[in-house]
Design a protein around this motif. Structure first.
Motif, PDB file in Angstrom:
ATOM      1  N   LYS A  54     -35.856  14.270 -26.094  1.00  9.99           N
ATOM      2  CA  LYS A  54     -36.909  14.203 -27.053  1.00  9.99           C
ATOM      3  C   LYS A  54     -37.692  12.666 -26.970  1.00  9.99           C
ATOM      4  O   LYS A  54     -38.662  12.697 -27.018  1.00  9.99           O
ATOM      5  CB  LYS A  54     -36.450  14.173 -28.297  1.00  9.99           C
ATOM      6  N   GLU A  55     -36.736  11.633 -26.594  1.00 11.26           N
ATOM      7  CA  GLU A  55     -37.497  10.240 -26.362  1.00 11.26           C
ATOM      8  C   GLU A  55     -37.283   9.871 -24.929  1.00 11.26           C
ATOM      9  O   GLU A  55     -36.152   9.704 -24.393  1.00 11.26           O
ATOM     10  CB  GLU A  55     -36.751   9.454 -27.391  1.00 11.26           C
ATOM     11  N   LEU A  56     -38.457   9.597 -24.273  1.00  5.24           N
ATOM     12  CA  LEU A  56     -38.363   8.977 -22.992  1.00  5.24           C
ATOM     13  C   LEU A  56     -38.775   7.237 -23.016  1.00  5.24           C
ATOM     14  O   LEU A  56     -39.923   7.125 -23.331  1.00  5.24           O
ATOM     15  CB  LEU A  56     -39.257   9.634 -22.098  1.00  5.24           C
ATOM     16  N   ARG A  57     -37.794   6.484 -22.875  1.00  2.00           N
ATOM     17  CA  ARG A  57     -38.108   4.964 -22.938  1.00  2.00           C
ATOM     18  C   ARG A  57     -38.003   4.413 -21.541  1.00  2.00           C
ATOM     19  O   ARG A  57     -36.845   4.224 -21.081  1.00  2.00           O
ATOM     20  CB  ARG A  57     -37.269   4.271 -24.029  1.00  2.00           C
ATOM     21  N   MET A  58     -38.903   4.294 -20.989  1.00  3.13           N
ATOM     22  CA  MET A  58     -39.087   3.917 -19.651  1.00  3.13           C
ATOM     23  C   MET A  58     -39.783   2.401 -19.141  1.00  3.13           C
ATOM     24  O   MET A  58     -40.891   2.459 -18.700  1.00  3.13           O
ATOM     25  CB  MET A  58     -39.703   4.795 -18.602  1.00  3.13           C
ATOM     26  N   LYS A  59     -39.452   1.392 -19.986  1.00  3.76           N
ATOM     27  CA  LYS A  59     -39.818   0.064 -19.841  1.00  3.76           C
ATOM     28  C   LYS A  59     -39.645  -0.641 -18.352  1.00  3.76           C
ATOM     29  O   LYS A  59     -38.454  -0.465 -17.935  1.00  3.76           O
ATOM     30  CB  LYS A  59     -39.548  -0.606 -20.997  1.00  3.76           C
ATOM     31  N   HIS A  60     -40.464  -1.386 -17.756  1.00  2.00           N
ATOM     32  CA  HIS A  60     -40.352  -2.473 -16.955  1.00  2.00           C
ATOM     33  C   HIS A  60     -39.680  -1.734 -15.767  1.00  2.00           C
ATOM     34  O   HIS A  60     -38.907  -2.314 -14.928  1.00  2.00           O
ATOM     35  CB  HIS A  60     -39.205  -3.458 -17.239  1.00  2.00           C
TER      36      HIS A  60
END
Length: 448
Positions: A54-60
């Motif tokens: 549900k959450e895609l956190r693709m930082k840096h």
């Protein structure tokens, strides 16, 4: 046990084998690989592993043009993603264009973070068109993109009628023109509830127009204008707006060169506004008399809604502490403040020692022979762990209380702590009742 930072299995990065497991599991993996092949790029291994979350956190992660194009294309087909965090990926105009195209077809994403992506004027045009058509996106962060006033002008029309509930524009280079634009947005928009424009360059002139929009707004709940340099003119304009606005519950105007005249205006806000719950005035040049004016307004107003007043970085005097103690015996209000000056403004305070900045972040404080416990939940946990019999009976001896307080705040002056604890009222068995310590979030125990 802490993770072994030298064990590569502990790390979730794109350095893993890009080919491993791409054709197994959810069908979107195969589709994503086909899209990447078409655009001549490698599949992002992190995205592959989390493709149906549900959450895609693709930082840096530093996407290339081809990678951001492939990502935008596959997200048109994936309906399970609700939150997309792409902070600091150098998406630039091309990557933003692909994401905006995706959001024209995907109405399942409700939160998107595009902070620190070197977006420019072209990206702003794509965002503007997307916001006009997309009815499902609720939260958008565009912080730290180097945006200037010309970008705000491009976004203006879309923001006036968009369905966003949370908009973050912090750490850009917006100035007074943006303040004027946001005034029009606030007057027209009936959806935005949280607006963060902190760490910009909006001054008094722009804030004056923004405040006029705030007077007309009936939806905004939280406004962050900290670190802008509003000055006296801007601060007074916001105070005047809050004499009219009845919906804003949180205002942060820390570090804005606000003076005593602004503090006097906000004292009037406290007297009349029954909606504002959190007011942060930290790190402003408000003098000790300005701080006393604010705390006195809190004491003398019975119908205010304020739960937190932030004056961190602002010096106060002993008179302020006495007024604060009186206030907190009548209602639950947290107040943070700076250094207590060595000598106050009354004869009885001359020669008293200075006290460093104090606030609810310190679990235990001793002030003017009062014991202040700011984290009673932690105290209860310690009694349950080390003195379970006392916890069960709801009574403890002074030594047990001292030991628990020492664990909570190791830097306390032990002689002073022992003296204060010994002064706490006890029953005829020389035991201290624990109920009063445990039943609230924080507790202040005056010495006898």
């Amino acid at each position: 046990m802490a993770p072994d930072i030298f064990n590569e299995q502990e790390w979730d990065t794109d350095l893993d084998d890009e080919e491993e497991g791409l054709d197994t599991g959810p069908p979107f993996r195969g589709l994503y690989r086909s899209i990447c092949d078409k655009h001549g790029c490698h599949p992002n291994s992190y995205f592959v592993r989390h493709i149906e979350e549900k959450e895609l956190r693709m930082k840096h992660r530093g996407f290339t043009k081809q990678e951001s194009t492939a990502l935008g294309e596959i997200l048109r087909s994936i309906i399970c993603v609700d939150t997309l965090d792409l902070e600091d990926n150098w998406l630039r105009n091309v990557g933003c264009k692909q994401l905006c195209k995706m959001l024209s077809d995907n109405d399942n994403i409700h939160e998107m973070d595009l902070s620190q992506n070197q977006l420019g004027m072209e990206a702003a045009n794509h965002l503007s068109r997307m916001l006009k058509s997309n009815q499902s996106l609720q939260s958008l962060s565009l912080s730290a993109n180097g945006f200037e006033d010309n970008i705000a002008a491009i976004l203006a029309e879309a923001l006036e009628d968009c369905r966003l509930k949370r908009l973050r524009l912090s750490k850009n280079q917006f100035g007074d023109r943006t303040g004027t634009i946001l005034g029009s947005v606030l007057a027209a928009n009936d959806y935005i509830e949280v607006l963060d424009v902190s760490w910009n360059m909006i001054r008094g002139a722009g804030t004056t127009i923004l405040a006029k929009g705030l007077k007309e707004n009936i939806r905004l709940r939280s406004l962050d204008l900290s670190w802008n340099g509003l000055g006296e003119k801007g601060g007074i304009a916001l105070a005047d707006a809050l004499l009219v606005n009845s919906t804003l519950t949180e205002l942060d105007i820390s570090a804005n060169r606000l003076n005593n005249n602004v503090a006097i205006k906000f004292a009037k806000v406290i007297n009349s506004n029954d909606a504002l719950q959190i007011l942060r005035l930290n790190d402003n040049p408000i003098s000790t008399s300005g701080a006393i004016t604010l705390i006195t307004a809190l004491l003398n107003t019975s119908n205010h809604a304020l739960e937190h007043l932030g004056l961190q970085g602002n010096p106060v005097e002993y008179e302020f502490l006495r007024t604060l103690r009186e206030l907190q015996t009548e209602r639950k209000v947290t107040v943070t403040y700076g250094t207590v000056l060595r000598s106050g403004n009354t004869t009885q305070d001359l020669g008293k020692p200075a006290i460093g900045p104090a606030g609810p972040t310190k679990p235990v404080l001793i002030m003017e022979e009062n014991l202040i416990i700011n984290n009673t939940k932690r105290l209860q946990e310690l009694f349950t762990k080390y003195y379970i019999t006392a916890a069960e009976k709801g009574m403890c001896n002074p030594e047990e209380l001292i030991e628990c307080l020492k664990i909570m705040s190791p830097g306390l002056n032990m002689k002073q702590l022992s003296s204060v604890v010994q002064s706490i009222p006890r029953n005829h068995h020389n035991l201290i009742p624990l109920r009063g310590l445990f039943e609230s979030k924080d507790c202040k125990i005056p010495a006898r």
